[in-house]
Design an enzyme around this catalytic site. Structure first.
Site, PDB file in Angstrom:
ATOM      1  N   SER A 140       0.667  -1.055   0.201  1.00 25.20           N
ATOM      2  CA  SER A 140       0.068   0.154   0.043  1.00 25.20           C
ATOM      3  C   SER A 140       0.781   1.177  -0.103  1.00 25.20           C
ATOM      4  CB  SER A 140      -0.941  -0.017   1.177  1.00 25.20           C
ATOM      5  OG  SER A 140      -1.346   1.234   1.360  1.00 25.20           O
ATOM      6  N   TYR A 154      -2.279  -0.860  10.112  1.00 32.24           N
ATOM      7  CA  TYR A 154      -2.450  -1.265   8.501  1.00 32.24           C
ATOM      8  C   TYR A 154      -1.175  -0.570   7.848  1.00 32.24           C
ATOM      9  CZ  TYR A 154      -4.013  -1.097   3.727  1.00 32.24           C
ATOM     10  OH  TYR A 154      -4.089  -1.432   2.528  1.00 32.24           O
TER      11      TYR A 154
END
Length: 252
Positions: A140, A154
């Site tokens: 990401s 995350y």
């Protein structure tokens, strides 16, 4: 051509759209996810559009590590070997550290890193046996820095996954007898089931088909790393890496 592709987390979002786009390019697919009913629907959709490709589906909870290895072996047997494995399954849950959300953060850490490690182990065992293959991990853009509040865990897991892939890539350096490549993809804001709540509010959000098209293009090039879509995420990724923390906090 890396013809046979295993994609985890393929029941929705980026995984499902990657399956559609790779099938359109003539790839045979092994698709895994917990929600096997959705996989079956996706399989029917793909075969109706591309009857010449082969699609097999397997129910898989990536947190069941024994099952990860078993399903990878079964998918390889189904298709006569795997040429590419896309480690895509993940969670976006998160709570600010220290506010009682350990269970949600731990679940994200287990799924996004420990389960991803199991998938990488299973894929690389297969590739070393074949002396060929392409490991792809979906990280990401948030992996570029530590991030605050609900995305702290995350972002940390996606950074860990990127470092894991880089370590595997280092193991392969100089191994001229092996045709094994490792690609790390850093998606920016792309509409998926994980983020559909905020999609309408995010000006930089790309639609799923467009965003995944850029992912598939980078994967096919077998680059080491790619921030996608290239605009605006290549320059913004560099800003995230280098900006003072005060600016990073405002950006996210």
């Amino acid at each position: 051509m890396r013809r046979n592709i295993l994609i985890t987390g393929a029941s929705s979002g980026l995984g499902a759209e990657m399956a559609r786009q790779f099938a359109a390019k003539g790839h045979h697919l092994a698709l895994t996810a917990r929600r096997v009913d959705r996989l079956e629907e996706l399989r029917s959709e793909i075969l109706a559009a591309h009857p010449d490709v082969e699609v097999v589906v397997h129910q898989l909870d990536v947190n069941d590590h024994d099952q990860v290895f078993a399903v990878t072996k079964q998918a390889a047997a189904d298709l006569g070997g795997l040429d590419r494995v896309v480690v895509n399954a993940g969670l976006g849950k998160g709570v600010k550290i220290g506010t009682g959300g350990f269970a949600a953060n731990a679940e994200t850490a287990q799924t996004n890193f420990v389960a991803a490690l199991a998938q990488c182990e299973a894929a690389m065992e297969h590739f070393y046996e074949r002396k060929a293959g392409h490991l792809v991990v979906i990280s990401s853009i948030s992996a570029m820095r530590g991030l605050p509040s609900t995305v702290t865990t995350y972002a940390a897991t996606k950074a860990g996954l990127a470092h894991l892939a880089e370590g595997i890539r280092l193991d392969l350096m100089g191994r001229k007898n092996l045709d094994i490549k490792v690609t790390t993809i850093y998606p920016g804001y792309i509409v998926s089931e994980m983020n559909d709540v905020v999609a309408s509010e995010q000006k930089l959000m790309a639609d799923t088909a467009t965003g995944v098209r850029s992912i598939v293009k980078a994967i096919d090039k077998e680059v080491a790393e790619a921030s996608v879509p290239g605009w605006p995420w290549v320059p913004l990724g560099q800003v995230l890496k280098r900006a003072p923390l005060g600016i990073v906090r405002k950006l996210v």
